[in-house]
Enzyme design. Structure first.
Site, PDB file in Angstrom:
ATOM      1  N   TYR A  25       0.860  -1.198   0.000  1.00 39.69           N
ATOM      2  CA  TYR A  25       0.000   0.000   0.000  1.00 39.69           C
ATOM      3  C   TYR A  25       0.886   1.235   0.000  1.00 39.69           C
ATOM      4  CZ  TYR A  25      -4.460   2.422   0.882  1.00 39.69           C
ATOM      5  OH  TYR A  25      -5.593   3.202   0.774  1.00 39.69           O
ATOM      6  N   SER A  27       3.035   3.897  -3.023  1.00 42.71           N
ATOM      7  CA  SER A  27       2.660   4.834  -4.078  1.00 42.71           C
ATOM      8  C   SER A  27       1.597   4.229  -5.001  1.00 42.71           C
ATOM      9  CB  SER A  27       3.913   5.212  -4.877  1.00 42.71           C
ATOM     10  OG  SER A  27       3.580   5.993  -6.004  1.00 42.71           O
ATOM     11  N   SER A  51       2.531  -3.219   9.305  1.00 44.63           N
ATOM     12  CA  SER A  51       2.680  -2.140   8.326  1.00 44.63           C
ATOM     13  C   SER A  51       2.029  -0.846   8.805  1.00 44.63           C
ATOM     14  CB  SER A  51       2.055  -2.549   7.002  1.00 44.63           C
ATOM     15  OG  SER A  51       2.020  -1.444   6.134  1.00 44.63           O
ATOM     16  N   THR A  84      12.633  -4.721  -5.232  1.00 38.35           N
ATOM     17  CA  THR A  84      13.688  -5.443  -4.525  1.00 38.35           C
ATOM     18  C   THR A  84      13.113  -6.351  -3.433  1.00 38.35           C
ATOM     19  OG1 THR A  84      13.946  -3.380  -3.315  1.00 38.35           O
ATOM     20  CG2 THR A  84      15.647  -3.913  -4.927  1.00 38.35           C
ATOM     21  N   HIS A 108       5.593  -3.650 -13.029  1.00 41.93           N
ATOM     22  CA  HIS A 108       6.908  -3.519 -13.660  1.00 41.93           C
ATOM     23  C   HIS A 108       7.389  -4.943 -13.935  1.00 41.93           C
ATOM     24  CE1 HIS A 108      10.855  -2.252 -14.723  1.00 41.93           C
ATOM     25  NE2 HIS A 108      11.434  -2.336 -13.535  1.00 41.93           N
ATOM     26  N   ASP A 191      12.431   0.567 -19.652  1.00 45.86           N
ATOM     27  CA  ASP A 191      12.355   1.273 -18.372  1.00 45.86           C
ATOM     28  C   ASP A 191      13.749   1.435 -17.773  1.00 45.86           C
ATOM     29  OD1 ASP A 191      10.399   2.057 -15.989  1.00 45.86           O
ATOM     30  OD2 ASP A 191      12.022   0.857 -15.138  1.00 45.86           O
TER      31      ASP A 191
END
Ligand code: NAD
Ligand code: MG
Length: 354
Positions: A25, A27, A51, A84, A108, A191
């Site tokens: 949760y 960006s 979190s 990562t 991505h 990218d």
């Protein structure tokens, strides 16, 4: 004929009756989860129990659970943790809870393309990658618009992967602006190349080299800062709105002539050859291997480079000048960030761009 696909070309009902788990949760995660929910899609957010984002998600009216339970309940799982962190989150929490027919999604292509995540054969794999930061994905959606996105299908085990991926893009509002089909390879390689050669690596090295050239020649650092960094925004805004030609139309003839005769001397054949080499090392996996191994070692080179670059002369001059320019909304990385005291994800939530 545009290749882009818009709302009218998408059957949003492909997600009807399905549950989407949004893992992370930050960006993108916040924007995707809230936009999907507002579009009428059933959403569950998967987060670490400790979190700090869980409260924010609940306040937005979203259901929050851990990543494993969210995955177990979902038909579509969107992985929106930092790239990562994704392999360990995937292996520890997501994969053990995947059932055949689930559509596993990413924003991505890095981890799928370079084999860090290799889902079992019965799993659909898709991508929707917005071409903008999460806060814009949310803000434009609220105003009736959207951020354009790339989409791709890596594996279609069920025959519904493409339809569900497109319906997801519809749900976050991306197809209001248009979505372009790509592959995981193309998205990942372009990218990485863009951020290394142009947007991040290329621009910062160019600015820094220009600044140092002037200062080493005896010019005032403050003046060098205005010429090589401050004015960059004006030029980039003109290019963003009207392309290279409109920027050149807007500057003086002297600046335009200097642009034509000196620019190609800076970006010359050697630089173009180096760009090709950087692209080749992205394509053959050399860069990915180096970055993944760096991460396994605890990122010592990365941390050293971050600290070294934070000490560049242009940084102290710039910070002082910007502190007197309230109108630009000066910002700085949190205290201690460059010395490894804090991690990016927890220090600048929602600020990731590329
Ligand atoms: P982010 O750093 O803003 O947020 C990641 C979130 O993941 C955190 O807020 C947290 O909720 C969670 N998280 C962090 N570490 C975790 C861990 N170890 N285990 C479990 N959860 C953890 O990330 P982001 O920028 O939203 O990026 C998410 C994905 O979106 C990435 O694949 C990124 O490449 C892609 N993407 C980002 C942007 C962008 O502008 N930020 C644009 C397009 C695509
Ligand atoms: Mg990037």
């Amino acid at each position: 004929m545009t290749k882009l696909i818009y709302d009218a070309g998408i059957d949003a009902s492909a997600l009807e009756g399905q549950t989407v788990a949004v893992i992370g949760y930050g960006s993108q995660g916040e924007a995707h989860a809230r936009n999907l929910a507002d579009s009428g899609v059933r959403v569950v957010v998967g987060l670490r129990p400790d979190s700090s984002s869980a409260d924010r998600a609940r306040e937005a009216g979203l259901e929050v659970t851990d990543a494993g339970s969210a995955t177990a309940r979902a038909n579509v799982v969107m992985v929106l943790v930092p790239d990562t962190a994704a392999p360990s989150v995937y292996h520890d929490e997501i994969e053990p809870n995947l059932t055949d027919g689930t559509l596993l999604m990413f924003a991505h292509g890095f981890n799928i393309h370079f084999g860090e995540i290799d889902p079992p054969g019965g799993i659909d794999v898709g991508m929707v990658a917005p071409k903008g930061p999460g806060h814009l994905v949310r803000r434009l959606y609220e105003g009736g618009g959207g951020v354009p996105a790339l989409f791709a299908v890596h594996r279609d085990a069920t025959g519904t992967a493409r339809a569900r991926t497109l319906a997801y893009a519809h749900g976050i509002g991306a197809s209001r602006a248009g979505v372009l089909e790509t592959t995981f390879a193309e998205e990942t390689e372009t990218d990485l190349f863009g951020e290394q050669a142009v947007l991040c690596g290329g621009v910062t090295s160019l600015v820094n080299a220009g600044f140092e050239t002037l200062v080493d020649a005896g010019y005032q650092p403050e003046l060098a800062y205005f010429e090589t960094m401050h004015e960059l925004k004006l030029i980039v805004d003109l290019m963003y709105q009207g392309g290279l030609q409109y920027m050149r139309y807007s500057i003086s003839d002297t600046a335009e002539y200097g642009d034509y005769v000196s620019g190609p001397r800076i970006i010359d054949e050697r630089i173009r050859a180096e760009m090709k080499q950087i692209l080749a090392e992205i394509q053959d996996g050399t860069f990915a291997k180096r970055w993944i191994e760096e991460g396994r070692k605890g990122a010592p080179e990365f941390r050293r480079l971050r600290a070294e670059n934070a000490n560049a002369r242009i940084e102290s001059v710039g910070a002082e000048l910007r502190s007197h320019m309230d109108f630009i909304g000066p910002k700085q990385a949190p205290e201690g960030w460059a010395d490894g005291g804090r991690e990016k994800a927890e220090s600048i939530p929602g600020e990731g761009v590329v």
